[in-house]
Design a protein around this motif. Structure first.
Motif, PDB file in Angstrom:
ATOM      1  N   UNK A   1       0.811  -1.223   0.000  1.00 54.47           N
ATOM      2  CA  UNK A   1       0.000   0.000   0.000  1.00 54.47           C
ATOM      3  C   UNK A   1       0.844   1.272   0.000  1.00 54.47           C
ATOM      4  N   UNK A   2       1.846   1.317  -0.859  1.00 56.07           N
ATOM      5  CA  UNK A   2       2.725   2.482  -0.934  1.00 56.07           C
ATOM      6  C   UNK A   2       2.317   3.350  -2.115  1.00 56.07           C
ATOM      7  N   UNK A   3       2.271   4.647  -1.880  1.00 59.73           N
ATOM      8  CA  UNK A   3       1.895   5.581  -2.937  1.00 59.73           C
ATOM      9  C   UNK A   3       3.143   6.230  -3.508  1.00 59.73           C
ATOM     10  N   UNK A   4       3.713   5.629  -4.525  1.00 55.14           N
ATOM     11  CA  UNK A   4       4.946   6.135  -5.144  1.00 55.14           C
ATOM     12  C   UNK A   4       4.645   6.592  -6.567  1.00 55.14           C
ATOM     13  N   UNK A   5       3.962   7.724  -6.675  1.00 56.66           N
ATOM     14  CA  UNK A   5       3.636   8.259  -7.978  1.00 56.66           C
ATOM     15  C   UNK A   5       2.346   7.743  -8.569  1.00 56.66           C
ATOM     16  N   UNK A   6       1.603   6.918  -7.820  1.00 54.38           N
ATOM     17  CA  UNK A   6       0.351   6.387  -8.338  1.00 54.38           C
ATOM     18  C   UNK A   6      -0.659   6.232  -7.212  1.00 54.38           C
ATOM     19  N   UNK A   7      -1.916   5.996  -7.575  1.00 49.01           N
ATOM     20  CA  UNK A   7      -2.967   5.815  -6.581  1.00 49.01           C
ATOM     21  C   UNK A   7      -2.843   4.451  -5.911  1.00 49.01           C
ATOM     22  N   UNK A   8      -3.398   4.352  -4.701  1.00 46.11           N
ATOM     23  CA  UNK A   8      -3.458   3.082  -3.977  1.00 46.11           C
ATOM     24  C   UNK A   8      -4.923   2.678  -3.873  1.00 46.11           C
ATOM     25  N   UNK A   9      -5.256   1.486  -4.357  1.00 42.99           N
ATOM     26  CA  UNK A   9      -6.649   1.069  -4.472  1.00 42.99           C
ATOM     27  C   UNK A   9      -6.959  -0.058  -3.483  1.00 42.99           C
ATOM     28  N   UNK A  10      -8.038   0.124  -2.726  1.00 49.95           N
ATOM     29  CA  UNK A  10      -8.572  -0.889  -1.829  1.00 49.95           C
ATOM     30  C   UNK A  10      -9.897  -1.360  -2.431  1.00 49.95           C
ATOM     31  N   UNK A  11      -9.947  -2.636  -2.820  1.00 49.57           N
ATOM     32  CA  UNK A  11     -11.130  -3.175  -3.473  1.00 49.57           C
ATOM     33  C   UNK A  11     -12.212  -3.523  -2.452  1.00 49.57           C
TER      34      UNK A  11
END
Length: 241
Positions: free
Chosen positions: A168-178
């Motif tokens: 769950x790391x945000x490195x330049x992109x979104x983090x998605x929880x389904x």
């Protein structure tokens, strides 16, 4: 002999009930019932940036057109914010444009860095003083990475699951929880990337929650509340370290 029936079971092994068949809408949530997307914007605090002290989090909820419809300010004490960091207990009341409370999120104090089942994170969501449901972290050896969260209705029945990504790391992109229901995907809770400077200088987060517009409004409210527990577990910086 009467035929034996069984409740649907998700791919994650949880018995889950179907969406309520009635159209009851808790007072104050009529507008939420019409939406298929909610964006949560956390207000950046200049005081926190300058002092380094954790202040009360404040949020604005907007629709897909950018129109504000709910506001929330964290209710917690100064000592718990500084000493307990992202593990702190809090109340988060949501008020509408008339300053009337329509929704409340409640989180008890529990250690957020312990891998024992007794410290699994929990949160309750209520509307007008009536419990809508709760969110419960399921224990595994790699918590909080790849963790599954069970969401229950007011009767304690499982209604859907929220599945965290393995990283769950945000490195330049979104983090998605389904969000997974008994019949499959119900939507998602997406932590949006805000740019390198903002990410480095503040722990203020933005989330985008999507769901079917005809989904029961109580389930929408549960997904909305779940986003705040996810924020504290994964993205709220612990001021103790």
């Amino acid at each position: 002999m009467e035929p034996v029936t069984s409740e649907p079971k998700s791919q994650y092994g949880m018995m889950m009930v179907s969406s309520p068949s009635n159209n009851y809408i808790p007072p104050g949530l009529e507008y939420l019932a019409q939406l298929d997307q909610v964006i949560i914007k956390q207000i950046i605090s200049a005081c926190e940036l300058l002092s380094g002290c954790e202040v009360k989090n404040r949020y604005i909820l907007v629709n897909s057109m950018g129109q504000e419809f709910l506001y929330a300010t964290e209710n917690s004490d100064f000592c718990s914010r500084q000493c307990c960091g992202n593990s702190r207990s809090f109340e988060l009341p949501f008020v509408d444009n008339n300053d009337v409370e329509v929704l409340r999120v409640s989180r008890p104090l529990k250690c957020n860095s312990c891998c024992t089942p007794c410290c699994n994170q929990e949160m309750e969501i209520s509307a007008n003083g009536q419990l809508l449901g709760s969110m419960h972290q399921e224990w595994n050896f790699c918590m909080p990475m790849g963790t599954t969260y069970s969401v229950k209705n007011a009767s304690g029945d499982g209604v859907f699951k929220i599945v965290a990504p393995c990283c769950p790391c945000s490195c330049g992109s979104d983090v998605v929880f389904e969000v997974i229901g008994s019949d499959g995907p119900m939507g998602s809770i997406r932590r949006t990337w805000r740019g390198l400077c903002t990410e480095c200088c503040t722990d203020a987060d933005n989330f985008c929650i999507t769901f079917n517009s005809n989904l029961d409004v109580r389930y929408k409210a549960l997904m909305l509340g779940a986003a705040f527990l996810i924020d504290f577990i994964y993205f709220e910086r612990d001021q103790q370290h």
